[in-house]
Design an enzyme around this catalytic site. Structure first.
Site, short mmCIF file in Angstrom:
data_model
loop_
_atom_site.label_atom_id
_atom_site.label_comp_id
_atom_site.label_asym_id
_atom_site.label_seq_id
_atom_site.Cartn_x
_atom_site.Cartn_y
_atom_site.Cartn_z
N ASP A 191 0.87 -1.17 0.00
CA ASP A 191 0.00 0.00 0.00
C ASP A 191 0.91 1.22 0.00
O ASP A 191 2.13 1.08 -0.04
CB ASP A 191 -0.96 -0.03 1.20
CG ASP A 191 -2.28 0.66 0.85
OD1 ASP A 191 -2.25 1.85 0.50
OD2 ASP A 191 -3.34 0.00 0.92
N HIS A 268 -3.00 3.29 -4.61
CA HIS A 268 -2.30 2.85 -3.39
C HIS A 268 -0.85 2.45 -3.68
O HIS A 268 -0.32 1.53 -3.06
CB HIS A 268 -3.07 1.69 -2.73
CG HIS A 268 -4.35 2.13 -2.08
ND1 HIS A 268 -4.40 2.67 -0.81
CD2 HIS A 268 -5.62 2.17 -2.55
CE1 HIS A 268 -5.67 2.98 -0.53
NE2 HIS A 268 -6.42 2.71 -1.57
N GLU A 324 -9.85 2.92 -4.93
CA GLU A 324 -9.51 4.30 -4.57
C GLU A 324 -8.40 4.93 -5.40
O GLU A 324 -7.64 5.75 -4.88
CB GLU A 324 -9.13 4.37 -3.07
CG GLU A 324 -10.26 3.97 -2.17
CD GLU A 324 -9.91 4.08 -0.69
OE1 GLU A 324 -10.68 4.71 0.04
OE2 GLU A 324 -8.88 3.52 -0.28
C1 ACM Z 1 -10.66 -0.30 0.99
O1 ACM Z 1 -11.09 -0.27 2.16
N1 ACM Z 1 -10.02 0.72 0.46
C2 ACM Z 1 -10.85 -1.46 0.17
#
Ligand code: ACM
Length: 685
Positions: A191, A268, A324
């Site tokens: 991440d 991410h 995201e």
């Molecule tokens: C997430 O909680 N961004 C999958």
């Protein structure tokens, strides 16, 4: 439904009369009798007809378990028998088992080694239950059990990027997961704050992004989110070598748990870009978190990583993240725009979808299935993709209707939410998801028909670690809520009972404490906001409020009357009693229908900094007898503390005595762009 299941369901009414033995998850059918098989001691013998590695592994497991059993080679000599193939032929689920405990011993049957392993887990949970608590003696209660899971995916997810959790921690949790018949470990390996998997081809990933100068994720973010080398003094972090990974995968396999690795792309990816700035749209590190999709090297990089991933993880699913991504970077990138032109792609959602499809084709060629967070549906879902529905259930519902497999993991499954009063609990993401809410979540939405529902593979509990830095805190967040995840995945809905489960969970928490796990202490749970427990009666109940500014359609509560329905909000703004105003004031006018004596007017507001929910900067309460001339009753300016990370509930009220037919309650937005105001009821007394 299989014939066996029908027979068992027909027997269910009988089972309800049986003495309740404590099992989590609760079995499909159980009939207990008075009495026990005891004592289990050095002379208690165990036999299995399993062969080869299955036999070796089960016997190794038994040898390290808490039951003192001696292995014998002959079935007739054994008190405990774990037998393959002794089942009703229609009972074919590999996780299913039948267990019968008589005064002479215990016999378990299954069609697969997994079923026998689960039968043994059930024996471990039953051990000692036939005797008064605290005797410490081994014994088994007399019982007949038929058991098989409702759903095939019962998972635990762990983020090891925001904070690092090592191999021993993972193994310790896997051991306990097996007790609850959890069978998937979703391992979030990369991440923004760190890459945690050794990739032989790209040692730069772990060399340059597995460590950072700050211990806490928030401090790291505030300091600009930079990485450092492992040798830097005070460096925090770590990663898993490929040897570690093989060890964990093998360890999990022996516990009948499949590891599902996640490589989260194309968002991410701050850590990736720190190591490989050429993969950023700007060519520079530390500017954003999105891989440049217009750069051919991106696909090469990701598939080179995945080549090593598929070599390490034998399970069928590979999770590619997909959540995201800030797609606006691709709108401003010449390479992404050129690619879109070339491929006839009209928007950046489709661009991500194009990338996901390419990954899916690659995974299919490597005999794997693609799994991704529900954003992968935007811009067109890859034909064979499986969706993990996290932004509520609606994406999962849509995907199932479109014929895709789904794993459900909405907010009720987000174990980083507080499980008790969030104003006093250790900080997680700040929401409120008590055990009861997780337990009440049904992973199979009622609106799906039978064919669609068959696409719901199951559910999992997610542990995100932005604000979970220690092993103790992580365990505290996982247990006991993982019991509810396990039971929701395993137990048929008609077999579930909150009252029974809760009593079992109390005992099971004690078991965890006695075994060195820092479970949340269910005994001391305070429960929801007092205000939310009972309806409140007041002069404005059921009146249609007139809104000067409309509430956000994203948080509409139960409609306009949410603020006058006599119901106050819980600690959780995602439950319907809260109404949200985005970037706007909340101004509500109430017509009481006649002039009345009013002595008190108030409302509560919430602050949750991590969700950009702020208290109002000023509250003005006014009254009028005719709706034309208004008297300001109170005006309360408020200094919003934007740095305060705690969740807060604040009441703004006027008290006195006035004659009024019309009431106006005005709460001014905090003034921070993009912020929210949340309130639950305007109370007029
Ligand atoms: C997430 O909680 N961004 C999958």
């Amino acid at each position: 439904m299989k014939r066996f299941l029908l027979i068992v369901l027909a027997l269910l009414p009988l089972a309800f009369h049986a003495q309740d033995l404590r099992l989590i998850p609760y079995p499909l059918y159980m009939q207990a009798e008075e009495g026990m098989y005891a004592p289990l001691g050095g002379v208690t013998t165990v036999y299995t007809n399993l062969k080869g590695d299955d036999r070796k592994e089960l016997l190794e497991y038994i040898a390290t378990s808490s039951l003192p059993l001696k292995v014998v080679k002959k079935s007739e000599q054994a008190h405990v028998r774990l037998l393959l193939d002794g089942l009703d032929p229609s009972f074919t689920h590999p996780e299913a088992y039948r267990l019968e405990i008589t005064p002479q011993g215990a016999d378990a049957y299954a069609c697969d080694a997994t079923g026998l392993f689960y039968a043994f887990q059930t024996l471990l949970q039953l051990d000692g239950q036939a005797q008064p608590a605290g005797t410490g003696q081994h014994s088994l209660p007399l019982v007949k059990i038929f058991d098989e899971p409702r759903l095939q995916w019962r998972g635990w997810h762990m983020d090891v990027s925001r904070h690092f959790f090592n191999k021993e921690f993972i193994k310790k949790q896997l051991r306990m997961m097996a007790r609850y018949k959890i069978n998937r470990f979703h391992w979030h390996l990369n991440d923004d704050p760190g890459w945690r998997l050794e990739v032989k081809r790209y040692p730069q990933l772990t060399d340059s992004t597995a460590y950072r100068p700050q211990y806490l994720w928030e401090d790291w973010g505030r300091a600009g989110g930079r990485f450092c080398s492992a040798k830097t003094e005070g460096a925090y972090g770590g990663y898993f070598t490929q040897k570690d990974v093989r060890e964990i995968v093998e360890y999990a396999r022996k516990l009948h748990i499949t590891v599902v690795p996640e490589i989260d792309v194309p968002g991410h990816s701050r850590a990736v870009l720190a190591a490989f700035p050429n993969l950023a749209c700007t060519g520079r590190a530390y500017e954003n978190s999105e891989l440049c999709l217009g750069n051919e090297e991106t696909f090469t990089f990701v598939t080179n990583v995945l080549s090593e991933v598929v070599g390490l993880f034998p399970g069928e699913y590979i999770h590619i993240g997909g959540d995201e991504a800030d797609r606006s970077h691709w709108e401003r990138c010449a390479k992404c725009q050129a690619l879109m032109q070339r491929e006839g792609i009209s928007d950046v959602k489709q661009l991500q979808s194009w990338f996901t499809r390419k990954l899916e084709n690659w995974l299919t060629q490597h005999n794997r299935k693609l799994l991704g967070w529900d954003e992968i549906m935007e811009g067109g879902l890859s034909p064979r993709a499986t969706v993990m529905s996290w932004r509520g259930e609606r994406y999962g519902i849509q995907a199932a209707r479109d014929g895709h497999d789904v794993v459900m993991t909405p907010w009720q499954c987000y174990l980083d939410n507080a499980q008790d009063d969030p104003t006093t609990e250790p900080r997680g993401v700040g929401g409120y998801v008590p055990l009861r809410l997780t337990y009440d979540f049904d992973p199979v939405p009622a609106e799906l028909n039978e064919n669609e529902a068959a696409h719901i593979l199951g559910l999992q509990g997610n542990v995100w670690t932005e604000r979970i830095a220690t092993e103790q805190h992580a365990e505290y967040m996982m247990y006991p809520r993982i019991f509810a995840i396990a039971e929701n995945g395993w137990t048929q809905p008609e077999r579930k009972s909150w009252e029974r489960f809760y009593i079992f969970a109390l005992d099971e928490v004690e078991f965890l404490h006695n075994n060195g796990y820092n479970a949340f202490n269910l005994y001391t749970e305070k429960g929801d906001r007092d205000e939310a427990l009972d309806p409140v009666n007041h002069l404005a109940v059921d009146i249609d409020p007139v809104y000067t500014h409309q509430p956000s359609p994203k948080y509409p509560g139960y409609g306009p009357k949410t603020l006058t329905d006599g119901e106050r909000g819980s600690y959780n703004y995602q439950q319907g009693q809260w109404l949200g105003f985005e970037n706007d004031d909340c101004e509500v006018t109430l017509d009481l229908d006649s002039v009345q004596t009013v002595t008190k007017i108030f409302a509560d507001f919430m602050q949750r900094a991590d969700q950009w929910i702020w208290l109002p900067s000023e509250v003005i309460i006014s009254a009028s007898t005719d709706g034309a001339t208004w008297t300001i009753l109170s005006r309360e300016p408020w200094q919003v503390d934007f740095e305060d990370p705690k969740i807060r509930f604040q009441r703004y009220e006027w008290e006195g005595s006035t004659q009024a037919r019309y009431i106006r309650y005005t709460a001014k937005a905090s003034g921070r762009a993009g912020g929210w105001l949340f309130t639950d009821e305007i109370i007029v007394q």
